[in-house]
Design a protein around this motif. Structure first.
Motif, PDB file in Angstrom:
ATOM      1  N   SER A 335     -61.902  24.486  -1.335  1.00  8.75           N
ATOM      2  CA  SER A 335     -60.884  24.435  -0.280  1.00  8.75           C
ATOM      3  C   SER A 335     -59.611  23.721  -0.702  1.00  8.75           C
ATOM      4  O   SER A 335     -58.565  23.907  -0.075  1.00  8.75           O
ATOM      5  CB  SER A 335     -61.463  23.738   0.950  1.00  8.75           C
ATOM      6  N   ILE A 336     -59.669  22.938  -1.777  1.00  5.51           N
ATOM      7  CA  ILE A 336     -58.507  22.129  -2.135  1.00  5.51           C
ATOM      8  C   ILE A 336     -57.327  22.981  -2.572  1.00  5.51           C
ATOM      9  O   ILE A 336     -56.178  22.536  -2.538  1.00  5.51           O
ATOM     10  CB  ILE A 336     -58.887  21.107  -3.233  1.00  5.51           C
ATOM     11  N   GLY A 337     -57.591  24.227  -2.957  1.00  2.12           N
ATOM     12  CA  GLY A 337     -56.488  25.118  -3.311  1.00  2.12           C
ATOM     13  C   GLY A 337     -55.534  25.348  -2.164  1.00  2.12           C
ATOM     14  O   GLY A 337     -54.359  25.684  -2.370  1.00  2.12           O
ATOM     15  N   GLY A 338     -56.025  25.167  -0.933  1.00  2.97           N
ATOM     16  CA  GLY A 338     -55.149  25.321   0.222  1.00  2.97           C
ATOM     17  C   GLY A 338     -54.032  24.310   0.265  1.00  2.97           C
ATOM     18  O   GLY A 338     -53.012  24.522   0.936  1.00  2.97           O
ATOM     19  N   LEU A 339     -54.185  23.180  -0.454  1.00  2.00           N
ATOM     20  CA  LEU A 339     -53.114  22.184  -0.493  1.00  2.00           C
ATOM     21  C   LEU A 339     -51.879  22.711  -1.205  1.00  2.00           C
ATOM     22  O   LEU A 339     -50.770  22.212  -0.998  1.00  2.00           O
ATOM     23  CB  LEU A 339     -53.620  20.916  -1.190  1.00  2.00           C
ATOM     24  N   ILE A 340     -52.064  23.729  -2.054  1.00  2.00           N
ATOM     25  CA  ILE A 340     -50.944  24.295  -2.815  1.00  2.00           C
ATOM     26  C   ILE A 340     -50.253  25.409  -2.038  1.00  2.00           C
ATOM     27  O   ILE A 340     -49.110  25.762  -2.334  1.00  2.00           O
ATOM     28  CB  ILE A 340     -51.447  24.833  -4.176  1.00  2.00           C
ATOM     29  N   SER A 341     -50.915  25.954  -1.034  1.00  3.66           N
ATOM     30  CA  SER A 341     -50.375  27.114  -0.320  1.00  3.66           C
ATOM     31  C   SER A 341     -48.990  26.870   0.290  1.00  3.66           C
ATOM     32  O   SER A 341     -48.112  27.743   0.195  1.00  3.66           O
ATOM     33  CB  SER A 341     -51.358  27.568   0.757  1.00  3.66           C
TER      34      SER A 341
END
Length: 443
Positions: A335-341
């Motif tokens: 889920s941490i990839g959502g921080l880059i969105s």
């Protein structure tokens, strides 16, 4: 038969939960169209789901390392569904963020405990774990279809109907809870210590590799529908088809990963998969025409071949903290990839969507670099490299040497079962067996 039933129930329950991870990205085009959100504002919804989920996953993992908490399966499923169901009923952006964040917490609560129970039920089988992961992939794949059917011919105020999978998932968790309670009832009160120390350095490298994977997967899942509509000059159906392929290809990738790991070591399989994914992402962004859909499917398969393998790798690197390992590899770093969105959305608003997504090509390459220095860990119960197994010589297994024994993967009522990663090959009675819920990963 009991193992197959448990894995099947956990897999279907996993699908019901991961529908809500995929639903956030699936709702983005509808928020953009109906509420005129910019790319950056819309991607903030992905950030809301990811941020609290990223923080909560390791916390739930550490809790499940201390106490067995199977009730988190139905509770997390219901909370994940409730947040998405309420996300479209208000026009307030702030309340929408809150509801999406609540859904993320529910998803975070579900994954560490479900990964621990799946590891126990699979008894060390990579193929069985790949079936558990397959359920999540199917949930992701069904999300755009479900959202399109429910919202596509109405409005965002129809989101309460998206709660139906959560109700089904909570009901399916009940048999799993009964099986767990039945096994715990016949287990002794204490568990033996793990056979091997934690390899924290390798676990950190693995986590960084999965973070890089998360960035490219969440980035594409957030924007691939909008990008496809731009490239193909099509309707919302063209974007939904691309998002479906991105999620559905993961089903093929997960099963392929489990099959390959049965023949080759997991680290090598992950390494080659990430290297091939670099070319697939580049093709998705720059090869013109309908071939885009082919590269979407290849990207999805390439990103999901390592998925279940990374979960078991993390648990083998941290044999004394399998709940934490599952919370990180299956949850936090996913889920941490959502921080880059939001950053990608800001770039897309300023430049073009294609330009904003171009840096994602480098992410699988970073994962490949981290895997280049990772060792293949010994499974739980395997003898240490520098000495014989602490369990002593085997009785009733002929003249086989202790160091030749396959790993211990399960014990129940005083019997240890030895396996080669596929089927059980022999048993040995011991004075004390490990109860269900041991944090060393034994059953």
């Amino acid at each position: 038969m009991r193992r197959n039933t448990s894995i099947l129930l956990l897999s279907v329950g996993h699908a019901c939960v991961d529908i809500y991870q995929g639903a956030v990205a699936s709702l983005i085009p509808f928020f953009v169209a109906e509420r005129a959100y910019t790319y950056a504002v819309a991607s903030g919804l992905v950030l809301a789901a990811s941020l609290l989920s990223s923080v909560a996953q390791p916390v739930f993992g550490m809790l499940t390392d201390r106490w067995a908490m199977p009730w988190l399966l139905p509770a997390g499923t219901l909370l994940g569904g409730a947040g998405i169901a309420l996300s479209g009923v208000t026009g307030s952006y702030a309340l929408t963020l809150v509801f999406v964040a609540v859904s993320g917490i529910g998803v975070a609560a579900y994954h560490p405990e479900s990964a621990r129970l799946a590891r126990l039920a699979s008894r060390g089988s990579h193929r069985a774990m790949s079936w558990f992961s397959l359920g999540g992939n199917i949930g992701f794949a069904l999300a755009p279809v479900m959202v399109s059917v429910v919202i596509g011919h109405g409005s965002l105020r129809w989101t309460p109907f998206l709660a139906l999978p959560a109700l089904a998932g909570a009901a399916l968790a009940a048999p799993v809870l009964r099986l767990t309670a039945r096994r715990q009832a016949g287990a002794p009160p204490s568990a033996p210590a793990p056979d091997r120390p934690d390899d924290v350095r390798s676990f950190l490298k693995l986590s960084l590799a999965v973070v890089s994977r998360s960035v490219v997967f969440i980035g594409l899942s957030t924007f691939v529908a909008l990008y496809t509509r731009q490239r193909m000059h099509g309707s919302s159906g063209a974007g939904t088809a691309a998002l479906f392929l991105l999620f559905a290809g993961g089903a093929v990738g997960s099963l392929l990963g489990g099959s390959l790991a049965h023949r080759h070591d997991r680290v090598r399989v992950c390494r080659w998969s990430y290297l091939l994914t670099v070319a697939a992402v580049a093709g998705l962004l720059y090869v013109p025409g309908p071939a885009l859909y082919v590269f979407v499917a290849l990207t999805s398969a390439g990103l999901y071949v390592p998925f279940s393998l990374q979960v078991t790798l993390g648990q083998d690197y941290l044999p004394s903290r399998v709940g934490t390992a599952g919370g990180v590899t299956l949850g936090l770093t996913v889920s941490i990839g959502g921080l880059i969105s939001p950053l990608l959305g800001r770039l897309a608003d300023t430049l073009t969507l294609q330009t904003a997504l171009t840096p994602l090509i480098a992410m699988p390459a970073l994962s490949w670099l981290f895997f280049r220095t990772l060792p293949e860990p010994a499974p739980p119960g395997a003898p240490a490299p520098d000495g014989p197994s602490p369990r002593g010589p085997a009785r009733g297994l002929g003249a086989r040497k202790t160091e030749d024994l396959p790993p211990v993967v399960a014990s129940e009522r005083g019997v240890v079962q030895w396996t080669d990663g596929g089927g059980v090959r022999g048993t040995e009675g011991i004075p004390h067996s490990a109860p269900t819920g041991t944090r060393a990963g034994h059953e």
